[in-house]
Scaffold this active site. Structure first.
Site, PDB file in Angstrom:
ATOM      1  N   ASP A  37      25.688   9.949   8.481  1.00 29.61           N
ATOM      2  CA  ASP A  37      26.293   8.689   8.048  1.00 29.61           C
ATOM      3  C   ASP A  37      27.780   8.903   7.809  1.00 29.61           C
ATOM      4  OD1 ASP A  37      27.001   6.261   6.669  1.00 29.61           O
ATOM      5  OD2 ASP A  37      24.886   6.012   6.171  1.00 29.61           O
ATOM      6  N   SER A  86      26.563   0.295   7.577  1.00 31.77           N
ATOM      7  CA  SER A  86      25.457   1.202   7.898  1.00 31.77           C
ATOM      8  C   SER A  86      24.203   0.437   8.303  1.00 31.77           C
ATOM      9  CB  SER A  86      25.148   2.105   6.702  1.00 31.77           C
ATOM     10  OG  SER A  86      26.185   3.019   6.482  1.00 31.77           O
ATOM     11  N   HIS A 138      17.891   3.182   0.870  1.00 34.17           N
ATOM     12  CA  HIS A 138      19.287   2.926   1.205  1.00 34.17           C
ATOM     13  C   HIS A 138      19.385   2.380   2.630  1.00 34.17           C
ATOM     14  CE1 HIS A 138      23.611   3.427   0.510  1.00 34.17           C
ATOM     15  NE2 HIS A 138      23.281   3.689  -0.746  1.00 34.17           N
ATOM     16  N   THR A 140      20.597   3.029   5.755  1.00 32.77           N
ATOM     17  CA  THR A 140      20.195   3.633   7.024  1.00 32.77           C
ATOM     18  C   THR A 140      18.700   3.918   7.093  1.00 32.77           C
ATOM     19  OG1 THR A 140      22.403   4.550   7.379  1.00 32.77           O
ATOM     20  CG2 THR A 140      20.597   5.564   8.600  1.00 32.77           C
ATOM     21  N   HIS A 272      34.112   8.151   1.798  1.00 34.16           N
ATOM     22  CA  HIS A 272      34.584   6.994   1.031  1.00 34.16           C
ATOM     23  C   HIS A 272      35.491   7.455  -0.113  1.00 34.16           C
ATOM     24  CE1 HIS A 272      32.684   3.388   2.621  1.00 34.16           C
ATOM     25  NE2 HIS A 272      31.551   4.043   2.781  1.00 34.16           N
ATOM     26  N   HIS A 312      28.513   5.270  12.071  1.00 37.05           N
ATOM     27  CA  HIS A 312      29.913   4.861  12.101  1.00 37.05           C
ATOM     28  C   HIS A 312      30.739   6.019  11.563  1.00 37.05           C
ATOM     29  CE1 HIS A 312      29.754   4.555   7.745  1.00 37.05           C
ATOM     30  NE2 HIS A 312      28.626   3.879   7.889  1.00 37.05           N
ATOM     31  N   HIS A 436      34.988   2.217   6.262  1.00 36.71           N
ATOM     32  CA  HIS A 436      34.544   2.498   7.626  1.00 36.71           C
ATOM     33  C   HIS A 436      35.655   2.185   8.627  1.00 36.71           C
ATOM     34  CE1 HIS A 436      30.086   1.592   6.366  1.00 36.71           C
ATOM     35  NE2 HIS A 436      30.658   2.526   5.626  1.00 36.71           N
TER      36      HIS A 436
END
Length: 472
Positions: A37, A86, A138, A140, A272, A312, A436
């Site tokens: 991720d 995501s 979550h 994904t 992030h 991504h 992202h």
């Protein structure tokens, strides 16, 4: 006439042989889909530089995933934006259909539930495993089983989880097992009622064996919110993504085959937060999980397919400032930004009048900053940045929550974030953002049908290619 009959016989024999061959041709029985991720090409390359870094030496050895024979790229825009979330990306990767940012497994108008590859594989008789280093509800992992209007509907996702008879869930726990405000039917109890076994201790997970069905294996050593500890922080007792991958193979191995999705979810979280070294360790943790699958592949190369990709890229990371990189300096960071935040909070609670000089010693201990002998002398501007962060946190009593959601934006640059920024810059790592990007993501493939992935493609093509190779 005789010649015509002879030709018909020859054609019939050839057709018979072709049909016989197509029916007996080995398919990809064992498929591993690894999703890093937030993991773009720069994240992988930075990890490679980190591993090989020595002062005065320019050398890069590829990670295992980068040694795979097929290497290409995949576009990942969503139905609503060139920059995907995501859940929209993972929905495309699991269903072959686009949706809007924020949606899990449903059409952009939220009226149609998309059938995903997990459901199709189960119908075809394959076993299915879904693994992640973050919460199993979550974005994904959820996109490989759930159908909800919003990725934030964590409780609804967790309640939907046991509805599809997926064989093995492994990794993190649920966000809100009794609802966000509490008092609702427990998600774990709901799963147990539907035939699932919860294994959330080392002993229970170790006892899981070949043939066990409907398992939810949860890491007994993780943050209270339900995600793995950071790999850099070296919690020696904690199970890793590689451990859960190995256990998944043990539990699900069978003659028909299986499909296993494994997510390295905290790569994204570190990006992030622009925490470069912590990100590197998460990439390496995913690579170790890939290694487990690769050892399985070596035993059954004609039946196994391994795909490593991403949903991504996060952070618009690019290594190199003014043509310079010093990745060896990154090795002096010994702790994640999150855990250094926790250390600062504990220090403030026990010694609120701590001096900046004392704090400087701790920064040097965990980030190397200020040590001239290793090339990490702090200049005037860098010292000023750290003092500003110190004053904000210790003198002005601005709160810094070590466990805040990774997407929360804080106007206060903590001491931890400031130290990571300075070290990244000295090492030559630049971040364009904390969000992202829309760049295509890398795809690395080895195994049965690998040539199917040799050309540039879109993420909606990914499940279609996998299903074709599995004969679904």
């Amino acid at each position: 006439m005789l010649k015509t009959i002879k030709n018909i016989v020859i054609i019939s024999m050839a057709l018979f042989c072709f049909i016989g061959y197509s029916q007996t041709e080995t398919k990809a029985k064992y498929v591993f889909l690894f999703i890093g991720d937030g993991m773009g090409a720069s994240q992988i390359y930075t990890a490679e530089m980190y591993l090989n870094a020595k002062p005065g030496e320019i050398k890069v050895e590829p990670l295992l995933m980068n040694s795979f024979p097929v290497r290409t790229n995949m576009t990942n825009y969503s139905a609503s934006s060139y920059v995907t979330t995501s859940c929209a990306a993972a929905t495309a990767m699991s269903t072959g259909l686009k949706t809007n940012n924020g949606i899990i497994g449903k059409s952009p108008n939220q009226k149609i539930d998309y059938e995903n590859i997990s459901q199709k594989a189960k119908k075809a008789g394959f076993k299915v495993g879904i693994l992640s280093s973050v919460m199993i509800d979550h974005a994904t992992p959820a996109s490989f089983y759930a159908h909800q209007n919003s990725r934030d509907m964590y409780y609804e996702i967790s309640m939907e989880l046991p509805n599809y008879n997926i064989d093995y869930f492994g990794g993190g726990g649920f966000h809100y097992p009794e609802g966000e405000n509490g008092g609702q039917p427990n998600s774990y109890e709901n799963a147990i009622k539907k035939g699932y076994t919860i294994a959330n201790s080392h002993e229970e997970i170790n006892k899981l064996k070949h043939g066990d069905e409907k398992i939810i294996a949860i890491n007994p050593d993780m943050y209270p919110s339900g995600e793995f500890y950071w790999a850099i922080d070296k919690n020696e007792e904690a199970l890793t993504l590689a451990d859960f991958t190995k256990k998944g193979i043990e539990v699900m191995d069978n003659d028909k085959g299986f499909f296993m999705m494994v997510e390295g979810g905290k790569i994204d979280w570190a990006c992030h937060g622009n925490d470069g070294v912590t990100m590197i360790h998460e990439v390496l943790a995913l690579n170790e999980a890939v290694r487990v699958a690769y050892e399985f592949y070596k035993e059954r190369p004609d039946e196994t397919l391994i795909i490593v990709t991403a949903d991504h890229e996060t952070g618009s990371l690019y290594p190199g400032i003014n043509y310079a990189m010093n990745p060896e300096l990154l090795k002096y960071q010994k702790i994640s930004v999150q855990e250094f935040k926790r250390k600062m909070t504990d220090l403030k609670n026990t010694n609120p009048e701590v001096s900046f000089n004392t704090l400087s010693d701790l920064i040097q201990e965990d980030f190397g900053l200020g040590n001239s002998e290793i090339g990490l002398t702090l200049d005037k501007d860098e010292l000023s940045m750290l003092k500003l962060a110190y004053n904000a946190q210790f003198k002005k009593n601005n709160a810094v929550d070590a466990d805040a959601d990774y997407l929360d934006k804080n106007d206060v640059n903590s001491i931890a974030e400031t130290a990571a920024y300075i070290l990244n810059k000295k090492a030559g790592i630049s971040w364009g953002s904390g969000d992202h990007s829309g760049t295509p993501v890398p795809v690395k493939v080895i195994g049965k049908g690998q040539e199917e992935f040799s050309e540039y493609f879109d993420n909606t093509d990914l499940p279609k290619k996998i299903q074709k190779l599995m004969g679904i």
